[in-house]
Design a protein around this motif. Structure first.
Motif, PDB file in Angstrom:
ATOM      1  N   ARG A  32       0.904  -1.091  -0.058  1.00 48.96           N
ATOM      2  CA  ARG A  32       0.045   0.054   0.076  1.00 48.96           C
ATOM      3  C   ARG A  32       0.978   1.262   0.144  1.00 48.96           C
ATOM      4  NH1 ARG A  32       0.023  -1.416   5.773  1.00 48.96           N
ATOM      5  NH2 ARG A  32       0.673   0.605   6.828  1.00 48.96           N
ATOM      6  N   PRO A  38       7.635  -9.593  15.408  1.00 54.85           N
ATOM      7  CA  PRO A  38       6.283 -10.032  15.971  1.00 54.85           C
ATOM      8  C   PRO A  38       5.425 -10.966  15.666  1.00 54.85           C
ATOM      9  CG  PRO A  38       6.767  -7.528  15.772  1.00 54.85           C
ATOM     10  CD  PRO A  38       7.201  -8.331  14.769  1.00 54.85           C
ATOM     11  N   ARG A  93      -5.403 -14.655  13.262  1.00 56.30           N
ATOM     12  CA  ARG A  93      -5.103 -13.273  13.042  1.00 56.30           C
ATOM     13  C   ARG A  93      -4.208 -12.677  14.211  1.00 56.30           C
ATOM     14  NH1 ARG A  93     -10.159 -14.457  12.044  1.00 56.30           N
ATOM     15  NH2 ARG A  93     -10.945 -13.182  13.726  1.00 56.30           N
ATOM     16  N   THR A  94      -3.621 -13.395  14.811  1.00 54.97           N
ATOM     17  CA  THR A  94      -2.647 -12.745  15.905  1.00 54.97           C
ATOM     18  C   THR A  94      -1.588 -12.224  15.303  1.00 54.97           C
ATOM     19  OG1 THR A  94      -3.048 -14.852  17.054  1.00 54.97           O
ATOM     20  CG2 THR A  94      -1.645 -13.400  17.996  1.00 54.97           C
ATOM     21  N   SER A 116      -1.655 -10.402  12.632  1.00 51.43           N
ATOM     22  CA  SER A 116      -1.889  -8.978  12.333  1.00 51.43           C
ATOM     23  C   SER A 116      -1.941  -8.107  13.454  1.00 51.43           C
ATOM     24  CB  SER A 116      -3.309  -9.188  11.376  1.00 51.43           C
ATOM     25  OG  SER A 116      -3.520  -7.746  10.922  1.00 51.43           O
ATOM     26  N   SER A 117      -2.725  -8.667  14.373  1.00 55.70           N
ATOM     27  CA  SER A 117      -2.988  -8.054  15.676  1.00 55.70           C
ATOM     28  C   SER A 117      -1.441  -7.270  16.227  1.00 55.70           C
ATOM     29  CB  SER A 117      -3.449  -8.466  16.782  1.00 55.70           C
ATOM     30  OG  SER A 117      -4.733  -8.912  16.345  1.00 55.70           O
ATOM     31  N   TYR A 118      -0.485  -8.435  15.833  1.00 59.95           N
ATOM     32  CA  TYR A 118       0.936  -8.231  16.474  1.00 59.95           C
ATOM     33  C   TYR A 118       1.673  -7.173  15.502  1.00 59.95           C
ATOM     34  CZ  TYR A 118       0.211 -11.201  20.596  1.00 59.95           C
ATOM     35  OH  TYR A 118       0.229 -11.822  21.530  1.00 59.95           O
ATOM     36  N   CYS A 119       1.345  -7.063  14.372  1.00 59.39           N
ATOM     37  CA  CYS A 119       2.125  -6.538  13.249  1.00 59.39           C
ATOM     38  C   CYS A 119       2.006  -4.826  13.607  1.00 59.39           C
ATOM     39  CB  CYS A 119       1.803  -6.731  11.943  1.00 59.39           C
ATOM     40  SG  CYS A 119       2.644  -5.840  10.478  1.00 59.39           S
ATOM     41  N   PRO A 120       3.115  -4.178  13.825  1.00 59.08           N
ATOM     42  CA  PRO A 120       2.819  -2.801  14.107  1.00 59.08           C
ATOM     43  C   PRO A 120       2.676  -1.884  12.910  1.00 59.08           C
ATOM     44  CG  PRO A 120       4.954  -3.554  14.969  1.00 59.08           C
ATOM     45  CD  PRO A 120       4.453  -4.835  14.403  1.00 59.08           C
ATOM     46  N   LYS A 125       0.881  -3.125  10.390  1.00 61.78           N
ATOM     47  CA  LYS A 125      -0.321  -3.795   9.776  1.00 61.78           C
ATOM     48  C   LYS A 125      -0.224  -4.078   8.180  1.00 61.78           C
ATOM     49  CE  LYS A 125      -2.694  -3.825  13.436  1.00 61.78           C
ATOM     50  NZ  LYS A 125      -1.591  -3.992  14.141  1.00 61.78           N
ATOM     51  N   ARG A 172      -0.487  -7.130   6.987  1.00 65.41           N
ATOM     52  CA  ARG A 172      -1.030  -8.584   6.763  1.00 65.41           C
ATOM     53  C   ARG A 172      -2.254  -8.254   6.429  1.00 65.41           C
ATOM     54  NH1 ARG A 172       1.156 -13.153   8.675  1.00 65.41           N
ATOM     55  NH2 ARG A 172       3.292 -12.970   8.748  1.00 65.41           N
ATOM     56  N   ARG A 173      -2.787  -9.236   5.478  1.00 69.22           N
ATOM     57  CA  ARG A 173      -4.065  -9.048   4.782  1.00 69.22           C
ATOM     58  C   ARG A 173      -4.846 -10.343   5.101  1.00 69.22           C
ATOM     59  NH1 ARG A 173      -2.681  -5.083   5.484  1.00 69.22           N
ATOM     60  NH2 ARG A 173      -2.006  -3.142   4.060  1.00 69.22           N
ATOM     61  N   PHE A 174      -6.077 -10.408   5.274  1.00 69.78           N
ATOM     62  CA  PHE A 174      -6.670 -11.670   5.661  1.00 69.78           C
ATOM     63  C   PHE A 174      -7.886 -11.911   4.690  1.00 69.78           C
ATOM     64  CE2 PHE A 174      -9.850 -14.008   8.356  1.00 69.78           C
ATOM     65  CZ  PHE A 174      -8.966 -15.064   8.650  1.00 69.78           C
TER      66      PHE A 174
END
Lengths: 901, 178, 436
Positions: free
Chosen positions: A717, A745, A774-775, A777-781, A783, A785-787
């Protein structure tokens, strides 16, 4: 498979043997064969090695100009377009439109077969009919034409058959007959002033301009414009001025340089003009003043005069003979003239060739009503669009990847367009259509094109030159002939515009004039300066919005000269308060696939075929709740955080971060350590990388409702930030792929080892192991990651299935995905290197985003090799890691943006 | 009427104190195969009957320690030996991280081993115990207290023991069918 | 001295007859029907979810954990109160008042942990592969990743569920024996006898049982404390809003707080429904009220400490999360949570209020949703405002998410009603022991 399958009790071996035989037969019949006569780019074209792509050099025409490409094909199906690195224009880079062109090849919106009165018909029937149509009553309407062969055929029609040729190109100003093409040389310019000009914005010359602009460090760039453009976004000083005010600024600027009378200016305008003039005057002969094509011709002449005065002509501003061909005669051959003739019953047959006047016509020009008076109406185009719906005959045209043709790039360099796949549908070549009208119904388009070139080349070495041109993708030394410009006379001053609200029109940055509306990847491409997708808006300034009580998303009505459109409002940073911006290309009604009915149609407000501005506009808020807009990035400020987009003064360094201490031993990365450096100084936010990534990695689109929910799937992005500073609005673009953190992370958050580190430092995603907690993505500062919240890949039209890169896994529902650094390309390079028993060379692996980037903002390579480009970029004083203080040790890092304070 | 000798004699008491006193007296008399039955745990009763073991507690503790060690070892083997993967640049043998699930599994192991030990040592479950067929014994889970002396006890004499129990203040002395 | 029959029989009869009564009151049927309907709706929603995937929720990137995780940690938090009352107080000498409450508090714990465990499975992208979180050999040859706080959560939730289930059951064995011995029919007697494992109140059995029971209690307390309502999943990640050592105690304190409120609500309902005023006395209510007050104040202190720590850290993002909570998108939710949790609570400073069931019920009814809202803000606030403003996003739960939440409430009530009907809801033997 033969009857063996029905034989009841079937033994396993027999079955397998039968299957193998059937598969082999199918493969022979189906794919793997080069189109007849096409010449691949590689050395040994006769072989198709399964699993290895084959590249063909060709070109994609856009608004009449060739975008040179190498088309990657797998077993006969094109999957990806890259820029042609040997071509004089672009140097291997592409824009977003070109990247998406391969998707348009497969688009389900394309017509499948010729239609007569909406009923399937045969091409042969038209070919038989065609000679009757040729004659003085025949009119041909095209878009901008640069193809030598098309020009030859059209000229023949005009000269031999007495037909007339009209041109309608809604998104670009027409070259005026007899006037030279101007080529700004941004690489040679030490200071640039743009008067409502957007050289870095979307358009046929974007790649060339961005490439030239990024060839040297940031230089003073001054922009005055009504609505924020990509050029304005990277400007040092930008003035938000209504389009109607820009001529005044131009005259003031010229007067400061001793040309003409100085008009009165407001304080901020005067300050901007003074700075701009100082910058121009400081580097005579190496500066550049550009007046936008959306400005009146007089202002463009004035800019030319200023450049002449500064000694820039021939140095930073080159003139050549026109690249695009125009029918002689000026306005007489415009769309308006055609409509007038049709209304007057002077047209017996109309051929609309790759143009869509029924949709793109300006206000007050009732093309449909006029066309109904024409006895024979023929439409030739890729889709059955608004114009096709009016016509008796609809002839599907080949996509450029299926067709023989030729075209000229923005510098005039000609190239042969060769097919890289067999036609998917019952379509024909535009050259065949014209040949039929010229009385050669059975003409082979390849021969038509060869004929053009046979006339230019000596007969004896024709075949060698032809082969060379196909192989290279261009014909060397065919650039437009340079002209020496005499300084034009100073145009007489025109009366100043009266105040009031104006509307300016811009082609949409993603679907242009509407021609790309059917391509889902372009629809879902965030518009660089709003991150909006799938629709268009009316951009207005915050002050005006405040006065009218309008918030972003509210519906407003824009009316001018009796016409009105209703559209969602968008409060646009940097918008001139007396201007609202309307974007063309939406509100398509026919043949636009997924683009049908999206957004609003701004054409009915447009004052003329090339009208870019209408004054005396009224704007009012309509009642009704604000609709949620499919925005990729709702928050576009930095929220006071200064560690995201770093800025440095010219020559200054980013302070190095404190070394992160750790109790644990380091991981050893014995092989190459892949890394990426992105230069924020170079990035212009053009989005080519975003589409390139999607095409390379088979990233599906999710649709507007899913985008509005925040589920867009782009792996890469371009973050957009606005910041109001004392010195003006600042716009920042920050491309964010996966950071491939060494201390990721996401990885330690995954409970099932579905994302782990590879031996070369890649942060890998194991799709078939992912269970979707999706942990990560939660941990990725970052963000990044795509789901797959839904089965997005499966929901794409089946027609796009052949587009998928066979080297990339298709992701299932419930699985996380993200940027892989194009791991399939790394693997391919590794295999090649191992075969030769050598290490992978620097630059051998190029990620899709890097390859597409016209600004060369992205460097990728082996960090462990101190001589590699990426390692050297890391040593730059501007180097920093995004959120590096978290200790993630990102492999993707940035070079800070330089800002003169 | 049952002709076979009973399995035990069962004396009922109205409250915990009299049961406790009776139990102590019976031990003093030299009875060994005796047991008390109460509707709630009576402090000191088991000790009065010669109970002196901490096996359940020790086994639960062993379960905790064993569970912890086993879990730690298993995690190390799975993540660092059998399928080592570079996860976020963290060490393969991440003992601190492994300790968390290991501790939770240790708690589980401790509880399960303790309870299992209790059931095994108590020879439970035993839904068909003869005592459960004695009608008045149903009060043992409600409001009555019982002392039982098995007939296999070396000191057991049919009449003397019954008299002894009545002497202790038993409200009722019953025979437990074999 | 009075005999056992006089002291013990009333409580035994009263409690045992709840489970053994032949005729069941209409109110129970009504409640069972209502909660049963909610359970059916829950199952239907789960089927819908499994058929279509989590796309039917409102989650996105960045808010990829939504109501499911809020609910999960809320349920897990409630559970800790049951463990505290039953297990922790068992280990503290002189706390016999717990005997009136511990059984149904434990039942609440077991059911709440089960509900907490439902959501993490349902929220998976591919719930059919949930077993990959367990160390089972597979053809992939890959094992779970034990550095993941989510793996910790799986281990601790599983351990917590099994330990509290075992603790609850072992504690119930003697009372099941009582039910057996009071049951009328042979079939019920046989069934309860099986459940009681043939328990016969032997002194030696009691002695070993006590050791095992206390060991299990210790394990339950340890497991619950470490689990801290799933706090590690948040605290161990890098999110600025969550990455603090204060988070586990914070979640533990708020969990105990809300759990005590739920126990109080159950206490008041059961007391009123079954006329258990003699068993659950005004003194019990008084102590419960005090406990709730203390837990609430402890939580308030924890919240204040977190806020102070965020401010004092000097980290702009931690401070920003604080500001975001106080005046940002979730300001209304935050302050509603604060008001619900702490304003009615102050009534409990007065002894008369603590003995008034209506006041206690009102306070507890405010605390339970208050803590839920607090968790909502904690989870979503942390995801919505992460490090990069470009990735700030919004989230709105969908009907499917609310239906699942309502469904777990229904399933909880359904199972709890069955427990009340068929199992001893008060530890009779402990009350006997206490009154002896």
């Amino acid at each position: 498979m033969p009857a063996i399958a029905e034989a009841g009790a079937l033994r396993r071996r027999e079955f397998l043997r039968g299957m193998a035989a059937s598969a082999a037969t199918a493969a022979l019949a189906g794919c793997g064969r080069s189109p007849v006569g096409a010449v691949p780019y590689v050395e040994r074209p006769e072989e198709v090695v399964p699993g290895r792509p084959l590249f063909y050099a060709t070109a994609i025409p856009f608004a009449g100009f060739a975008q040179p490409v190498l088309a990657e094909t797998h077993m006969g199906r094109p999957t990806k377009l890259e820029g042609n690195p040997d071509h004089p224009v672009g140097g291997g880079a592409t824009d977003a439109f070109t990247q998406a062109a391969v998707a348009a090849l497969y688009g389900p919106e394309r017509s499948r077969r010729p239609l007569r009165g909406g009923v399937a018909a045969a091409w042969a029937d038209f070919a038989a009919l065609a000679p009757e149509l040729a004659g003085p009553g025949l009119r041909v309407l095209t878009g901008a034409v640069g193809s030598p062969t098309l020009v030859r055929q059209l000229t023949a029609l005009v000269e031999e058959a007495g037909a007339r040729w009209h041109v309608h190109e809604p998104g670009l100003p027409p070259p005026q007959a007899g006037r030279p093409s101007l080529h700004p040389r941004l690489d040679a310019a030490g200071a640039v002033v743009c008067l409502d000009a957007d050289p870095l914005g979307p358009g046929p010359a974007q790649v060339a301009h961005v490439r030239a602009w990024s060839a040297a460090p940031r230089r003073p760039l001054f922009v005055a414009e009504p609505t924020l453009s990509p050029t304005g976004a990277v400007a040092r000083r930008r003035l938000a001025a209504p389009a109607g005010r820009v001529p005044v600024l131009a005259r003031a600027l010229a007067a400061e340089l001793g040309l003409g009378q100085a008009p009165p200016l407001a304080d901020d305008e005067a300050a901007w003009v003074a700075e701009a003039v100082a910058a121009l005057a400081a580097q005579p002969g190496e500066s550049l003043l550009l007046a936008g094509p959306t400005q009146p011709g007089a202002i463009r002449d004035l800019a030319l005069a200023v450049n002449a005065r500064l000694g820039n002509l021939g140095r930073t501003l080159l003139a050549t003979e026109p690249v695009l061909a125009m029918p002689p005669g000026g306005d007489e051959f415009s769309l308006a003239a055609l409509v007038e003739d049709m209304r007057g019953g002077r047209v017996r047959a109309l051929l609309v060739l790759e143009a869509n006047p029924a949709y793109t016509q300006p206000a007050g020009l009732d093309f449909a009503a006029a066309a109904r008076r024409v006895p024979w109406r023929i439409h030739a185009g890729l889709c059955r669009d608004e114009t096709a719906a009016l016509c008796h005959w609809h002839l599907p045209l080949h996509h450029p990847l299926e067709d023989w043709s030729d075209a000229r790039a923005v510098d005039g360099t000609a190239g042969i367009i060769q097919p890289v796949t067999r036609p998917l549908h019952e379509s024909v070549s535009a050259h065949a259509v014209l040949a039929a009208l010229l009385g050669e119904p059975g003409a082979d388009p390849r021969e038509v094109v060869r004929d053009t070139w046979r006339r230019r080349w000596d007969e004896d070495d024709f075949e060698a030159r032809w082969r060379r041109a196909l192989h290279d993708g261009f014909v060397a030394d065919t650039g437009a002939a340079p002209l020496t410009l005499a300084p034009p006379p100073l145009p007489p001053p025109e009366p100043d515009e009266v105040g009031g609200l104006e509307a300016v029109f811009r082609p949409d940055p993603c679907v242009w004039d509407g021609r790309f509306a059917a391509v889902p990847w372009l629809q879902e491409l965030p518009k660089p300066l709003t991150t909006l997708t799938w629709t268009n808006v009316v951009a207005l300034g915050a002050g005006l919005a405040g006065r009218l009580g309008v918030a972003t998303g509210d519906t407003v009505e824009v009316s001018a000269a009796g016409a009105a459109v209703a559209a969602p409002a968008w409060i646009m940073p940097g918008q001139a308060e007396a201007s609202v911006t309307l974007f063309l290309g939406y509100g398509r009604r026919n043949g636009a696939g997924v683009g049908r009915g999206r957004g609003y149609d701004a054409y009915p407000l447009r004052p003329g075929p090339q009208g870019w501005r209408v004054a005396g506009v009224r704007l009012r808020r309509l009642d009704g709740a604000a609709a949620p807009l499919p925005v990729i990035q709702p928050h576009q400020t930095l929220a006071g955080l200064d560690d995201i987009v770093r800025t440095v003064a010219p020559g200054a360094a980013v302070p190095p971060p404190a070394a992160a201490a750790s109790l644990y031993p380091e991981w050893e990365y014995p092989g190459p350590a892949w890394g990426m450096v992105i230069d924020l100084d170079r990035c212009t936010g053009c989005n080519a990388c975003v589409v390139a990534c999607q095409m390379e990695n088979a990233v599906p689109t999710v649709g507007p409702s899913e985008v509005a929910k925040g589920r867009a799937l782009h792996w890469l992005r371009v973050d957009l930030y606005y910041q109001e500073r004392p010195e003006g609005l600042r716009t920042y673009f920050q491309p964010v792929p996966c950071m491939h953190c060494e201390k990721a992370p996401c990885e330690f958050g995954c409970p099932v080892n579905a994302t782990v580190h590879g031996p070369e430092g890649l942060n890998q995603m194991v799709y078939n192991r992912c269970i979707g907690t999706r942990t990560c993505s939660s941990y990725c500062p970052y963000k990044v990651r795509r789901f797959n919240f839904r089965d997005y890949a499966g929901a794409m039209p089946a027609a796009y299935a052949p587009l998928r890169n066979p080297d990339v896994t298709v992701r299932a529902q419930g699985v996380m995905e993200k940027c892989t650094y194009c791991t399939q390309r790394i693997a391919a390079a590794r295999i090649e290197a191992r075969k030769d028993n050598r290490p992978i060379r620097d630059g051998e692996v190029r990620t899709a985003c890097q390859q597409a980037c016209p600004a060369r903002a992205i460097v990728f390579g082996d960090l462990a090799d101190p001589g590699s480009a990426v390692a050297r970029a890391r040593d730059d004083r501007r180097h920093y890691g995004l959120l590096a203080h978290l200790g993630t040790r990102p492999r993707t890092t940035y070079l800070a943006r330089t800002e003169a304070r | 009427m049952n002709t076979a000798p009973p399995a035990a004699l069962l004396a009922s008491f109205p409250d915990a104190d009299s049961l406790l006193a009776a139990a102590r007296r019976a031990r003093q008399e030299g009875y060994e195969c005796i047991d008390g039955h109460s509707p709630f745990p009576v402090d000191g009763l088991a000790e009065a009957l010669g109970f002196d073991e901490r096996r359940v507690v020790l086994l639960a503790g062993a379960g905790f320690v064993g569970g912890f060690s086993l879990a730690l070892l298993a995690q190390w083997w799975m993540n660092a030996v059998d399928y080592p993967l570079n996860v976020g640049g963290r060490p393969l043998a991440a003992w601190v991280a492994f300790a968390y699930p290991a501790f939770e599994l240790a708690c589980l192991a401790g509880a399960v081993v303790g309870i299992a030990a209790m059931l095994l040592l108590n020879h439970l479950p035993r839904p068909g115990h003869p005592l459960l067929d004695v009608e008045p014994f149903r009060r043992a889970s409600q409001d009555r207290f019982f002392l039982s002396i098995a007939t296999v006890d070396p000191r057991y004499r049919p009449r003397r023991t019954e008299a002894f129990l009545r002497d202790l203040g038993a409200r009722q002395v019953l025979e437990v069918p074999p | 001295m009075s005999t056992g029959a006089e002291i013990f029989q009333p409580i035994t009869v009263q409690v045992a007859d709840i489970a053994l009564a032949r005729r069941v009151r209409r109110r129970w049927w009504l409640a069972l029907a209502l909660s049963g309907a909610a359970t059916v709706a829950f199952v239907a929603t789960v089927v819908w979810l499994l058929a279509t995937g989590v796309g039917i929720w409102g989650i996105n990137i960045p808010v990829n954990w939504g109501l499911a995780i809020v609910n999960s940690i809320w349920w897990a938090g409630l559970a800790t109160a049951g463990t505290l009352i039953s297990a922790l107080l068992l280990l503290v000498p002189g706390q016999q008042w717990r005997s009136a409450l511990n059984r149904f508090a434990e039942a609440m714990t077991v059911l709440a942990v089960a509900m907490a465990g439902v959501f993490p499975i349902l929220h998976l992208g591919r719930p059919e592969a949930v077993h990959w979180m367990l160390p089972l050999p597979s053809t992939l040859g890959v094992w779970p990743q034990f550095r993941s706080p989510l793996t910790w959560d799986v281990a601790s939730l599983l351990a917590y569920l099994l330990v509290s289930l075992a603790f609850w059951y072992v504690g119930m064995i003697p009372d099941l024996a009582t039910l057996r011995d009071r049951a009328g029919g042979a079939r019920r007697r046989r069934a309860y006898n099986r459940l009681a494992l043939g328990w016969r109140g032997s002194a030696l059995h009691w002695a070993r049982w006590r050791q095992a029971y206390r060991a299990a209690a210790l394990m339950a307390v340890l497991a619950a404390t470490l689990h801290s309502g799933g706090a590690m999943l948040f605290a161990a990640g890098p999110s600025a809003a969550w990455h603090t050592t204060g988070l586990p105690p914070y979640l533990l304190a708020s969990g105990v707080f809300s759990g005590l409120a739920v126990v109080l609500l159950l206490t008041l309902s059961l007391r009123a429904a079954f006329g258990l005023g003699a068993v659950i006395t005004g003194r019990h209510l008084d102590i419960m009220g005090r406990l709730l007050l203390v837990a609430g104040l402890a939580f308030l202190y924890g919240a204040a400490t977190l806020a102070f720590g965020a401010w004092y850290s000097g980290d702009p993002r931690q401070a920003q999360f604080l500001v975001e909570r106080a005046v940002g998108a979730h300001a209304v939710t935050t302050w509603a949570a604060m008001a619900l949790m702490f304003v009615p609570l102050q009534a409990l400073w007065w002894r008369r209020a603590r003995r008034a069931p209506a006041v206690l019920a009102a306070v507890a009814l405010a605390v339970v949703p208050g803590v839920w809202l607090d968790r909502y803000v904690l989870v979503l606030g942390g995801l919505q405002r992460d490090y990069l403003p470009s990735r700030w996003g919004e989230y709105a739960p969908t009907a499917a998410e609310w239906a699942l939440f309502g469904g777990t409430l229904g399933a909880f009530a359904f199972l709890f009603l069955l427990f009340v009907r068929f199992l001893p809801l008060v530890a009779m033997f402990e009350i006997r022991e206490a009154t002896a």
